[in-house]
Design a protein around this motif. Structure first.
Motif, PDB file in Angstrom:
ATOM      1  N   TRP A 185     -45.714  -1.462 -31.031  1.00 14.76           N
ATOM      2  CA  TRP A 185     -44.758  -0.462 -30.520  1.00 14.76           C
ATOM      3  C   TRP A 185     -43.728  -0.161 -31.609  1.00 14.76           C
ATOM      4  O   TRP A 185     -43.437   0.984 -31.911  1.00 14.76           O
ATOM      5  CB  TRP A 185     -44.070  -0.982 -29.258  1.00 14.76           C
ATOM      6  CG  TRP A 185     -42.937  -0.118 -28.777  1.00 14.76           C
ATOM      7  CD1 TRP A 185     -41.601  -0.302 -29.040  1.00 14.76           C
ATOM      8  CD2 TRP A 185     -43.017   1.063 -27.968  1.00 14.76           C
ATOM      9  NE1 TRP A 185     -40.848   0.680 -28.439  1.00 14.76           N
ATOM     10  CE2 TRP A 185     -41.690   1.535 -27.779  1.00 14.76           C
ATOM     11  CE3 TRP A 185     -44.076   1.765 -27.388  1.00 14.76           C
ATOM     12  CZ2 TRP A 185     -41.393   2.677 -27.033  1.00 14.76           C
ATOM     13  CZ3 TRP A 185     -43.788   2.895 -26.639  1.00 14.76           C
ATOM     14  CH2 TRP A 185     -42.462   3.337 -26.469  1.00 14.76           C
ATOM     15  N   TYR A 186     -43.195  -1.233 -32.213  1.00 10.39           N
ATOM     16  CA  TYR A 186     -42.116  -1.031 -33.192  1.00 10.39           C
ATOM     17  C   TYR A 186     -42.643  -0.599 -34.565  1.00 10.39           C
ATOM     18  O   TYR A 186     -41.901   0.005 -35.332  1.00 10.39           O
ATOM     19  CB  TYR A 186     -41.239  -2.285 -33.311  1.00 10.39           C
ATOM     20  CG  TYR A 186     -40.342  -2.457 -32.091  1.00 10.39           C
ATOM     21  CD1 TYR A 186     -39.264  -1.594 -31.871  1.00 10.39           C
ATOM     22  CD2 TYR A 186     -40.592  -3.442 -31.149  1.00 10.39           C
ATOM     23  CE1 TYR A 186     -38.457  -1.726 -30.748  1.00 10.39           C
ATOM     24  CE2 TYR A 186     -39.784  -3.586 -30.021  1.00 10.39           C
ATOM     25  CZ  TYR A 186     -38.719  -2.725 -29.828  1.00 10.39           C
ATOM     26  OH  TYR A 186     -37.919  -2.852 -28.717  1.00 10.39           O
ATOM     27  N   THR A 187     -43.923  -0.897 -34.895  1.00 11.67           N
ATOM     28  CA  THR A 187     -44.458  -0.348 -36.148  1.00 11.67           C
ATOM     29  C   THR A 187     -44.768   1.136 -35.975  1.00 11.67           C
ATOM     30  O   THR A 187     -45.002   1.841 -36.940  1.00 11.67           O
ATOM     31  CB  THR A 187     -45.772  -1.040 -36.598  1.00 11.67           C
ATOM     32  OG1 THR A 187     -46.737  -0.856 -35.542  1.00 11.67           O
ATOM     33  CG2 THR A 187     -45.589  -2.513 -36.897  1.00 11.67           C
ATOM     34  N   GLY A 188     -44.824   1.579 -34.744  1.00 11.76           N
ATOM     35  CA  GLY A 188     -45.123   2.987 -34.463  1.00 11.76           C
ATOM     36  C   GLY A 188     -46.582   3.207 -34.092  1.00 11.76           C
ATOM     37  O   GLY A 188     -46.948   4.263 -33.564  1.00 11.76           O
ATOM     38  N   GLU A 189     -47.448   2.196 -34.332  1.00 12.07           N
ATOM     39  CA  GLU A 189     -48.887   2.397 -34.053  1.00 12.07           C
ATOM     40  C   GLU A 189     -49.142   2.625 -32.563  1.00 12.07           C
ATOM     41  O   GLU A 189     -49.901   3.515 -32.178  1.00 12.07           O
ATOM     42  CB  GLU A 189     -49.677   1.169 -34.531  1.00 12.07           C
ATOM     43  CG  GLU A 189     -49.724   0.994 -36.029  1.00 12.07           C
ATOM     44  CD  GLU A 189     -50.082  -0.435 -36.413  1.00 12.07           C
ATOM     45  OE1 GLU A 189     -49.268  -1.349 -36.150  1.00 12.07           O
ATOM     46  OE2 GLU A 189     -51.172  -0.644 -36.965  1.00 12.07           O
ATOM     47  N   LEU A 190     -48.510   1.816 -31.730  1.00 13.11           N
ATOM     48  CA  LEU A 190     -48.771   1.957 -30.293  1.00 13.11           C
ATOM     49  C   LEU A 190     -48.170   3.258 -29.752  1.00 13.11           C
ATOM     50  O   LEU A 190     -48.761   3.906 -28.873  1.00 13.11           O
ATOM     51  CB  LEU A 190     -48.224   0.741 -29.539  1.00 13.11           C
ATOM     52  CG  LEU A 190     -48.561   0.680 -28.049  1.00 13.11           C
ATOM     53  CD1 LEU A 190     -50.051   0.851 -27.778  1.00 13.11           C
ATOM     54  CD2 LEU A 190     -48.093  -0.627 -27.442  1.00 13.11           C
ATOM     55  N   GLN A 191     -47.044   3.659 -30.303  1.00 12.79           N
ATOM     56  CA  GLN A 191     -46.466   4.948 -29.867  1.00 12.79           C
ATOM     57  C   GLN A 191     -47.419   6.086 -30.255  1.00 12.79           C
ATOM     58  O   GLN A 191     -47.605   7.042 -29.504  1.00 12.79           O
ATOM     59  CB  GLN A 191     -45.099   5.157 -30.506  1.00 12.79           C
ATOM     60  CG  GLN A 191     -44.064   4.168 -29.993  1.00 12.79           C
ATOM     61  CD  GLN A 191     -42.653   4.530 -30.404  1.00 12.79           C
ATOM     62  OE1 GLN A 191     -42.315   5.693 -30.580  1.00 12.79           O
ATOM     63  NE2 GLN A 191     -41.803   3.534 -30.550  1.00 12.79           N
ATOM     64  N   GLN A 192     -48.024   5.962 -31.441  1.00 14.45           N
ATOM     65  CA  GLN A 192     -49.012   6.951 -31.887  1.00 14.45           C
ATOM     66  C   GLN A 192     -50.141   7.051 -30.852  1.00 14.45           C
ATOM     67  O   GLN A 192     -50.585   8.146 -30.479  1.00 14.45           O
ATOM     68  CB  GLN A 192     -49.561   6.470 -33.239  1.00 14.45           C
ATOM     69  CG  GLN A 192     -50.550   7.375 -33.912  1.00 14.45           C
ATOM     70  CD  GLN A 192     -49.863   8.568 -34.566  1.00 14.45           C
ATOM     71  OE1 GLN A 192     -48.805   8.404 -35.156  1.00 14.45           O
ATOM     72  NE2 GLN A 192     -50.442   9.740 -34.420  1.00 14.45           N
TER      73      GLN A 192
END
Ligand SMILES: Cc1cc2nc3c(=O)[nH]c(=O)nc-3n(C[C@H](O)[C@H](O)[C@H](O)COP(=O)(O)OP(=O)(O)OC[C@H]3O[C@@H](n4cnc5c(N)ncnc54)[C@H](O)[C@@H]3O)c2cc1C
Length: 415
Positions: free
Chosen positions: A356-363
């Motif tokens: 989530w915080y690396t942005g992968e899960l939000q992607q």
């Protein structure tokens, strides 16, 4: 100092992990005493439950009293970022289990669980703050301080620490270890309002991402038709401004987030606005001779997927089962029966929090190209089924999410 009679199990803290363990153990015939520093009802954060938690409550015979309380129904989670909006409906999740749960005011929820554990036969002594303990070969002594500063001692065959963020045993026994996650803070409050139901789904938690800082996010949790919990999470240097009060900080961040501000534009902050910082923690061990750590006293990751109470209840169930065998005089391995199985699901959630915080899960979440069968598997984790060995998005979460994020990025670029 007053000395109290011996019991089988002493539990430090009467929050959800303490109450569920106590309920299971007293129903098996053990003498259980919970020592709680506050008087219930008391405020606690952690209001959005996951369907998996319902199974643990059911196992402890605590589900009916929770159902009877009439808490806000919850059937999923919604995520918003700029003009992206994604819903996860728990009825569409991979695997079996519960499709819904509740959003709860913790002051009420925790009291219901504690009262029921007491009704089953547990002793709860409120306003007894555990300050020290001594371990001997067979019996362990716990020292408390009451509200009039008098000290008391209690003896037990086993001590469970369910003291939450106070982390009584990790502090006394020097078991604390820093979390892999950087310190984050949260600013939160309750609001009384009639929000426009056209703008959001009352049956879901809404997670909104700040438009400029993707690692700042907000929760909006309906508690009933006119009461909501709102909060923001981020690294302290991004949330705090010296000249602003917590109320103003929270309102300013909401105003910077158009999709959330549209829903909340007419609210005023009348309840106290609270702050909590550096809540993520780990420990060097979850158990030792004569003790084990439950819930947040063991490890806490991050609030983003509302996993805290579910993990706390899983630890309660595993600890109660393991302790039952130990108290019967059977040979038990706490690593194999408690720490290892608990850690499986914790590691799954850890992979989701990390990505989530690396942005992968939000992607992934905000991609409109998620294959339904993959979305269903991720939905199962968001419903708390992080221990499901048949879900490769649980057992192999880290690798699967990284790969999927790459696919979503490539598809996004080719659009
Ligand atoms: C900002 C934020 C938002 C969150 N949102 C969610 C969410 O939406 N959903 C979710 O599932 N989880 C959420 N959590 C996590 C959740 O709050 C915890 O995981 C959960 O409360 C853990 O339960 P517990 O039983 O381990 O501890 P607690 O619920 O904290 O209970 C511990 C008890 O121990 C008592 N105690 C403390 N010290 C002593 C002492 N010395 N002696 C005796 N008693 C003591 C306390 O008074 C308390 O009653 C959130 C956490 C944070 C920080």
């Amino acid at each position: 100092m007053t000395k109290n009679s011996l019991c089988d199990v002493l539990i430090i803290g009467a929050g959800p992990s303490g109450a569920v363990t106590a309920a299971i153990l007293v129903q098996k015939g053990y003498q259980v005493t919970m020592l709680e520093s506050t008087a219930f009802p008391r405020f606690s954060i952690g209001e959005s439950l996951l369907p998996q938690a319902m199974e643990f409550l059911q196992l402890a015979n605590l589900l009916d009293c929770v159902k009877e309380a009439g808490f806000q129904f919850k059937n999923g989670a919604a995520f918003a970022y700029h003009d992206h909006y994604t819903e996860f409906d728990f009825s569409q999740k991979f695997g079996g289990g519960f499709n819904s749960t509740f959003q709860v005011e913790r002051a009420i929820f925790d009291k219901i669980l504690a009262d029921k554990a007491q009704e089953f036969g547990a002793t709860i002594i409120y306003q007894q703050r555990v300050t020290n303990l001594e371990f001997t070969d067979k019996l362990h002594t716990v020292i408390t301080c009451d509200e009039t500063n008098n000290h008391h001692s209690y003896q037990a065959r086993f001590v469970l620490d369910a003291s939450g963020f106070a982390r009584v045993l990790p502090n006394l026994l020097k078991l604390n270890r820093p979390s892999e996650f950087p310190p984050r803070m949260s600013i939160f409050t309750h609001i009384s309002a009639k929000l426009d139901r056209q703008l959001f789904d009352q049956n879901k938690i809404l997670i909104s991402v700040h438009p400029k800082h993707a690692d700042i996010w907000f929760w909006l949790i309906p508690l009933n038709d006119t009461k909501y919990s709102i909060g923001v999470v981020g690294e302290p240097h991004l949330l705090e401004k010296a000249q602003l009060t917590p109320e103003d900080q929270l309102m300013e961040l909401i105003q910077q987030t158009p999709n959330l501000y549209t829903i909340l534009k007419d609210i005023s902050l009348t309840c106290p606005v609270r702050k909590i910082t550096g809540y993520a923690q780990d420990v060097s061990t979850l158990y030792g001779k004569g003790f084990a750590l439950l819930g947040n006293a063991g490890e806490f990751l991050d609030p983003v997927f509302s996993s805290g109470v579910t993990i706390a209840l899983k630890s309660a169930v595993l600890a109660a089962e393991t302790l039952d065998l130990e108290l019967q005089g059977k040979e038990v391995g706490w690593q194999e029966s408690f720490a290892k199985p608990l850690q499986k699901g914790v590691n799954t959630f850890k992979a989701y929090v990390r990505t989530w915080y690396t942005g992968e899960l939000q992607q992934i979440i905000f991609s409109n190209r998620q294959p339904e069968e993959i979305k269903a598997k991720i939905c199962a984790i968001l419903a708390g089924y992080a221990w499901d060995e048949t879900n490769d998005y649980a057992t192999d979460a880290r690798r699967k999410l990284s790969l999927l994020a790459k696919v979503c990025t490539t598809l996004g670029q080719s659009n």
